[in-house]
Design a protein around this motif. Sequence first.
Motif, PDB file in Angstrom:
ATOM      1  N   TYR A   1       5.293  10.776   4.078  1.00  0.00           N
ATOM      2  CA  TYR A   1       6.213   9.572   4.320  1.00  0.00           C
ATOM      3  C   TYR A   1       7.543   9.892   4.745  1.00  0.00           C
ATOM      4  O   TYR A   1       8.294  10.005   3.523  1.00  0.00           O
ATOM      5  CB  TYR A   1       6.146   8.377   3.180  1.00  0.00           C
ATOM      6  CG  TYR A   1       4.537   7.938   2.956  1.00  0.00           C
ATOM      7  CD1 TYR A   1       3.933   6.961   3.833  1.00  0.00           C
ATOM      8  CD2 TYR A   1       3.909   8.363   1.778  1.00  0.00           C
ATOM      9  CE1 TYR A   1       2.767   6.461   3.532  1.00  0.00           C
ATOM     10  CE2 TYR A   1       2.643   8.017   1.566  1.00  0.00           C
ATOM     11  CZ  TYR A   1       2.009   6.889   2.300  1.00  0.00           C
ATOM     12  OH  TYR A   1       0.846   6.572   2.223  1.00  0.00           O
TER      13      TYR A   1
ATOM     14  N   ARG B   1       1.922   7.048  -6.735  1.00  0.00           N
ATOM     15  CA  ARG B   1       0.931   7.743  -7.243  1.00  0.00           C
ATOM     16  C   ARG B   1       1.225   9.351  -6.903  1.00  0.00           C
ATOM     17  O   ARG B   1       1.249   9.832  -7.995  1.00  0.00           O
ATOM     18  CB  ARG B   1      -0.520   7.562  -5.999  1.00  0.00           C
ATOM     19  CG  ARG B   1      -1.696   8.296  -6.971  1.00  0.00           C
ATOM     20  CD  ARG B   1      -2.602   8.167  -5.862  1.00  0.00           C
ATOM     21  NE  ARG B   1      -2.492   8.583  -4.388  1.00  0.00           N
ATOM     22  CZ  ARG B   1      -2.225   9.745  -4.199  1.00  0.00           C
ATOM     23  NH1 ARG B   1      -2.277  11.006  -4.915  1.00  0.00           N
ATOM     24  NH2 ARG B   1      -2.066  10.306  -2.769  1.00  0.00           N
ATOM     25  N   ILE B   2       1.635   9.648  -5.726  1.00  0.00           N
ATOM     26  CA  ILE B   2       2.357  10.898  -5.544  1.00  0.00           C
ATOM     27  C   ILE B   2       3.482  11.240  -6.740  1.00  0.00           C
ATOM     28  O   ILE B   2       3.510  12.400  -7.241  1.00  0.00           O
ATOM     29  CB  ILE B   2       2.726  11.028  -4.221  1.00  0.00           C
ATOM     30  CG1 ILE B   2       1.684  10.922  -3.184  1.00  0.00           C
ATOM     31  CG2 ILE B   2       3.564  12.326  -4.116  1.00  0.00           C
ATOM     32  CD1 ILE B   2       2.207  10.869  -1.611  1.00  0.00           C
TER      33      ILE B   2
ATOM     34  N   GLN C   1      -0.659  -5.422  -4.518  1.00  0.00           N
ATOM     35  CA  GLN C   1      -1.494  -4.282  -4.717  1.00  0.00           C
ATOM     36  C   GLN C   1      -2.871  -4.702  -5.427  1.00  0.00           C
ATOM     37  O   GLN C   1      -3.949  -4.123  -5.200  1.00  0.00           O
ATOM     38  CB  GLN C   1      -0.743  -3.242  -5.647  1.00  0.00           C
ATOM     39  CG  GLN C   1       0.244  -2.621  -5.043  1.00  0.00           C
ATOM     40  CD  GLN C   1       1.265  -1.950  -5.763  1.00  0.00           C
ATOM     41  OE1 GLN C   1       1.413  -1.955  -7.046  1.00  0.00           O
ATOM     42  NE2 GLN C   1       2.033  -0.830  -5.265  1.00  0.00           N
TER      43      GLN C   1
ATOM     44  N   HIS D   1       0.760  -1.268   0.017  1.00  0.00           N
ATOM     45  CA  HIS D   1      -0.047  -0.190   0.062  1.00  0.00           C
ATOM     46  C   HIS D   1       0.824   1.193   0.093  1.00  0.00           C
ATOM     47  O   HIS D   1       0.702   2.193  -0.814  1.00  0.00           O
ATOM     48  CB  HIS D   1      -0.925  -0.036   1.167  1.00  0.00           C
ATOM     49  CG  HIS D   1      -1.913   1.277   1.300  1.00  0.00           C
ATOM     50  ND1 HIS D   1      -2.847   1.563   0.467  1.00  0.00           N
ATOM     51  CD2 HIS D   1      -1.617   2.362   2.188  1.00  0.00           C
ATOM     52  CE1 HIS D   1      -3.366   2.699   0.729  1.00  0.00           C
ATOM     53  NE2 HIS D   1      -2.686   3.032   1.763  1.00  0.00           N
ATOM     54  N   LYS D   2       2.010   1.294   0.773  1.00  0.00           N
ATOM     55  CA  LYS D   2       2.839   2.537   1.140  1.00  0.00           C
ATOM     56  C   LYS D   2       3.431   2.501  -0.509  1.00  0.00           C
ATOM     57  O   LYS D   2       3.544   3.732  -0.925  1.00  0.00           O
ATOM     58  CB  LYS D   2       4.010   2.298   1.993  1.00  0.00           C
ATOM     59  CG  LYS D   2       4.789   3.320   2.189  1.00  0.00           C
ATOM     60  CD  LYS D   2       5.690   2.870   3.410  1.00  0.00           C
ATOM     61  CE  LYS D   2       6.734   3.831   3.592  1.00  0.00           C
ATOM     62  NZ  LYS D   2       7.634   3.493   4.763  1.00  0.00           N
TER      63      LYS D   2
ATOM     64  N   GLU E   1       0.952   4.219  -2.709  1.00  0.00           N
ATOM     65  CA  GLU E   1       0.781   5.489  -2.376  1.00  0.00           C
ATOM     66  C   GLU E   1       2.031   6.523  -2.955  1.00  0.00           C
ATOM     67  O   GLU E   1       1.516   7.761  -3.333  1.00  0.00           O
ATOM     68  CB  GLU E   1       0.534   6.127  -1.085  1.00  0.00           C
ATOM     69  CG  GLU E   1      -0.768   5.212  -0.509  1.00  0.00           C
ATOM     70  CD  GLU E   1      -1.953   5.988  -1.383  1.00  0.00           C
ATOM     71  OE1 GLU E   1      -1.852   7.393  -1.273  1.00  0.00           O
ATOM     72  OE2 GLU E   1      -2.799   5.416  -1.888  1.00  0.00           O
TER      73      GLU E   1
END
Length: 79
Positions: free
Chosen positions: A46, A22-23, A69, A15-16, A19
Amino acid sequence: MNKRRGKIIGRSYAHKVGEILRIYDEHARSGLSNREILRRYIYPVYPICEKTFYNIINASADPRIIRQQEDLKRQLSLF
């Protein structure tokens, strides 16, 4: 003890990775360097070092993480 066992990839790590990617993808098109994207947008959310950031970018191509994922997306879409 079997020494050839692969490292288990946890759901929270997958998950990390998702994310952070995505950023990163959101801001990579603007022409900023990876270091600036890390400092401005990823580090406040993060707090990771630059080496960890590059490891996460490389880990995104690992089939084990991709599988985790996909499992996360399927589970989250059930509710």
